[in-house]
Design an enzyme around this catalytic site. Structure first.
Site, mmCIF file in Angstrom:
data_model
loop_
_atom_site.group_PDB
_atom_site.id
_atom_site.type_symbol
_atom_site.label_atom_id
_atom_site.label_comp_id
_atom_site.label_asym_id
_atom_site.label_seq_id
_atom_site.Cartn_x
_atom_site.Cartn_y
_atom_site.Cartn_z
ATOM 1 N N VAL A 163 42.656 18.280 39.427
ATOM 2 C CA VAL A 163 42.035 19.592 39.638
ATOM 3 C C VAL A 163 40.521 19.466 39.474
ATOM 4 O O VAL A 163 40.042 18.806 38.538
ATOM 5 C CB VAL A 163 42.584 20.622 38.632
ATOM 6 C CG1 VAL A 163 41.839 21.948 38.743
ATOM 7 C CG2 VAL A 163 44.085 20.836 38.860
ATOM 8 N N SER A 195 43.714 40.084 46.865
ATOM 9 C CA SER A 195 43.369 39.981 48.281
ATOM 10 C C SER A 195 42.961 41.356 48.794
ATOM 11 O O SER A 195 41.980 41.915 48.300
ATOM 12 C CB SER A 195 44.532 39.378 49.072
ATOM 13 O OG SER A 195 44.115 38.995 50.363
ATOM 14 N N HIS A 231 45.118 31.081 47.020
ATOM 15 C CA HIS A 231 44.883 32.505 47.215
ATOM 16 C C HIS A 231 45.821 33.340 46.336
ATOM 17 O O HIS A 231 47.023 33.405 46.597
ATOM 18 C CB HIS A 231 45.058 32.866 48.690
ATOM 19 C CG HIS A 231 44.609 34.252 49.030
ATOM 20 N ND1 HIS A 231 43.362 34.724 48.707
ATOM 21 C CD2 HIS A 231 45.244 35.282 49.668
ATOM 22 C CE1 HIS A 231 43.238 35.963 49.130
ATOM 23 N NE2 HIS A 231 44.375 36.330 49.706
ATOM 24 N N ASP A 238 40.761 28.676 46.595
ATOM 25 C CA ASP A 238 41.210 29.713 47.525
ATOM 26 C C ASP A 238 40.644 29.431 48.917
ATOM 27 O O ASP A 238 39.426 29.396 49.103
ATOM 28 C CB ASP A 238 40.722 31.075 47.033
ATOM 29 C CG ASP A 238 41.328 32.245 47.783
ATOM 30 O OD1 ASP A 238 41.782 32.065 48.934
ATOM 31 O OD2 ASP A 238 41.321 33.364 47.238
#
Length: 579
Positions: free
Chosen positions: A307, A227, A496, A457
């Protein structure tokens, strides 16, 4: 900071009087120049104050400095000083002033200090050095998250257990509220520290302190962050290529102005003009959308596992969830369909922020499947767009108020994505954005980089991470040249930095990999690449539930993807190949 001071800072940036320094910079104004010969000698065994203090001698004739404030306070550090040092016993450690406890740590020397990159700059840091176990002569520097001054303690602990000296800093932000962006007001040097310089400012002193405690030079230095930590990793590669032998950059927010413009775009797409009280899409509707997207696109890779392997293959459209003519999106506590306004808001968000005049993409939309990537059993969205678009005001509104426009009354409805974006670039871009993709100096010194990014994310768009990678590849001229030092690993089903419905555990932020080797763990993979020249052709990620590994999946260097062989256990990485 007044508008006049911001204009002055911008003028200085353009004129070169206020330099965003690199290791090659000779600007004395920034206090980041190379240490004088009296501090660093040609012989590393006698440099950086390593002979100071009392302690056991080594085969190099160096003497270790003791783990105490008095000994370390005399260590000659370039524009930094030690404020305290103490030995911490092996076992659990509670960070002073917090309720945060880390378990199973080896005994270590906890050194606290402050660095400064220029007048008005103050960057606090901590270095943890293993004292009873063998130090591996390596330093791992950890990054930060958001705009918070919190150090990356879980990451520091993970590397300390492996014998690393570890270092973290507060970016130059010392207010108690981690979301308080007013700390730069009146202090342009703090913006430069946060956006570009803070890791560089603490890394030199960190190397010197570790070398003094260990009575031998730091042989390898790595950076590990996600991040804002990913942002810091990119800043280091572009501006300070000599600092690290290798970096790990997760979900990098280095395209900072446009990332915040993307959040603002989402907020405005989710509200009728000048209506800040009633969002069009709710967290519950986002969860509905993600369920529908996954149901439609999950099996496109040949495996139905909850997924989406690559959302670029998914052409699901919001119209598939439109309510019937007489239907209502909300039926009691459940949401079963979308109104036309909600469908349109989603389309606008998927498209991403664009310049209204040129139609050029400002920031890409977020991928399908990232709308609500982690949902609690009670339906609460724990990781989703709603946490970054804002409720009654845009997320990061204070970035625009105080960093760009210096106007506490700034009106987000007046923002022009053409004119005002140019203002932001001029006012703060030089201090906080890192998107040149010029990594030539980093590559030439033999350094290596691993970038990783979750497809689900909801914070940093996966498409932006890919765009940066492709910019690097274009600059390097070929896939092979890029692969020789820089690799991107896309992670299906990861939110994230970590977690999510996919196999998302591979030694990434804050979590030990189930298997600690170069095939399963990021730090080990980077170290093998730097030390032995063994580039990571894949990294095996694990899904861990209730302490047990329930699925493994190979992560492949972009642009390769994991393909199911069509036979064998689809929860076993051995049933997939990268191609």
């Amino acid at each position: 900071m007044s508008f006049v001071s911001r204009v002055a800072m911008h003028a200085m940036l353009l004129a070169g009087a206020l330099v965003i320094p690199s290791e090659r910079s000779e600007s004395s104004d920034l206090h980041l120049q190379s240490p004088p010969a009296s501090v660093v000698s040609a012989d590393p065994s006698t440099s950086l104050g390593m002979t100071a203090g009392a302690g056991p001698s080594t085969s190099l004739g160096m003497t270790a400095v003791g783990c105490d404030s008095a000994s370390l306070a005399t260590l000659p550090l370039e524009h930094a000083h030690v404020t305290s040092a103490s030995r911490v016993a092996a076992g659990p450690f509670t960070i002073p002033g917090t309720q945060f406890t880390i378990s199973a740590l080896p005994a270590f020397c906890r050194v606290r200090g402050e660095a400064s990159s220029e007048k008005g700059s103050r960057i606090r840091f901590e270095l943890w050095f293993p004292v009873d176990s063998a130090w591996n002569a390596k330093l791992l520097v950890t990054g930060n998250g958001g705009y918070s001054p919190m150090l990356g303690y879980p990451d520091m602990a993970m590397a300390l257990r492996r014998g690393y000296a570890v270092l973290g800093g507060d970016t130059g932000h010392q207010t108690e509220n981690p979301d308080d962006l007013t700390f730069v007001v009146g202090h342009p040097e703090r913006m430069l520290d946060w956006g570009t310089r803070s890791i560089h400012a603490i890394t030199g002193p960190g190397k010197a302190i570790a070398a003094a405690l260990g009575a031998k030079p730091v042989r390898r230095a790595y950076f590990f962050g996600c991040s804002t930590g990913g942002h810091q990793a990119v800043a280091e590669m572009e501006a300070y290529p000599e600092d690290f032998d290798g970096v790990i950059a997760g979900a990098p927010g280095n395209n900072r102005i446009r990332l915040n413009a993307g959040f603002l775009w989402q907020y405005r797409a989710n509200h009728a003009p000048h209506n800040d009280s009633t969002p069009i899409l709710t967290p519950a509707s986002l969860a509905l959308v993600t369920r529908a997207v996954v149901a439609a696109c999950d099996a496109m890779d040949g495996v139905r596992d909850g997924v989406i392997d690559d959302p670029r293959d998914c052409d699901w459209r919001p119209g598939a969830l439109l309510c019937p003519a007489d239907g209502d999106p909300a039926d009691g506590d459940t949401v079963s369909c979308l109104s036309s306004a909600q469908a349109q808001a989603l389309e606008t968000m998927y498209a991403g922020a664009r310049n209204p005049r040129t139609r050029a993409q400002i920031y890409p939309g977020w991928p399908r499947g990232s709308e609500a990537s982690i949902v609690a059993p009670n339906g609460t969205v724990l990781s989703g767009w709603n946490r970054y678009w804002g409720t009654n005001a845009p997320a990061r509104a204070d970035f625009w108020r105080y960093w760009v426009f210096d106007d506490p009354k700034w009106d987000w409805w007046s923002f022009d994505f053409d004119r005002d974006l140019a203002v932001a670039d001029a006012m703060v871009g030089g201090a906080i954005d890192h998107s040149t993709a010029d990594l030539g100096a980093f590559r030439r010194r033999g350094a290596k980089a691993i970038l990783y990014q979750g497809w689900a994310d909801p914070v940093v768009s996966a498409y932006d991470a890919i765009a940066y990678y492709e910019k690097v590849r274009a600059a390097q001229g070929s896939q092979s040249a890029t692969d020789s030092f820089f690799r991107l690993f896309m992670v299906p089903g990861m939110a994230h930095c970590a977690r999510g419905p996919g196999a998302t555990n591979f030694g990434n932020q804050g979590g030990e990999a189930p298997v600690c080797d170069a095939e399963h763990d990021l730090i080990e993979a980077l170290d093998a690449w730097v030390e032995r020249g063994t580039a990571p052709d894949h990294i095996i990620a694990s899904r861990v539930e209730n302490g047990a590994v329930t699925r493994t999946r190979p992560l492949c260097p972009y642009p390769r993807r994991a393909h199911y062989a069509g036979r064998g256990n689809s929860d076993d990485a051995a049933s997939f190949t990268c191609r």
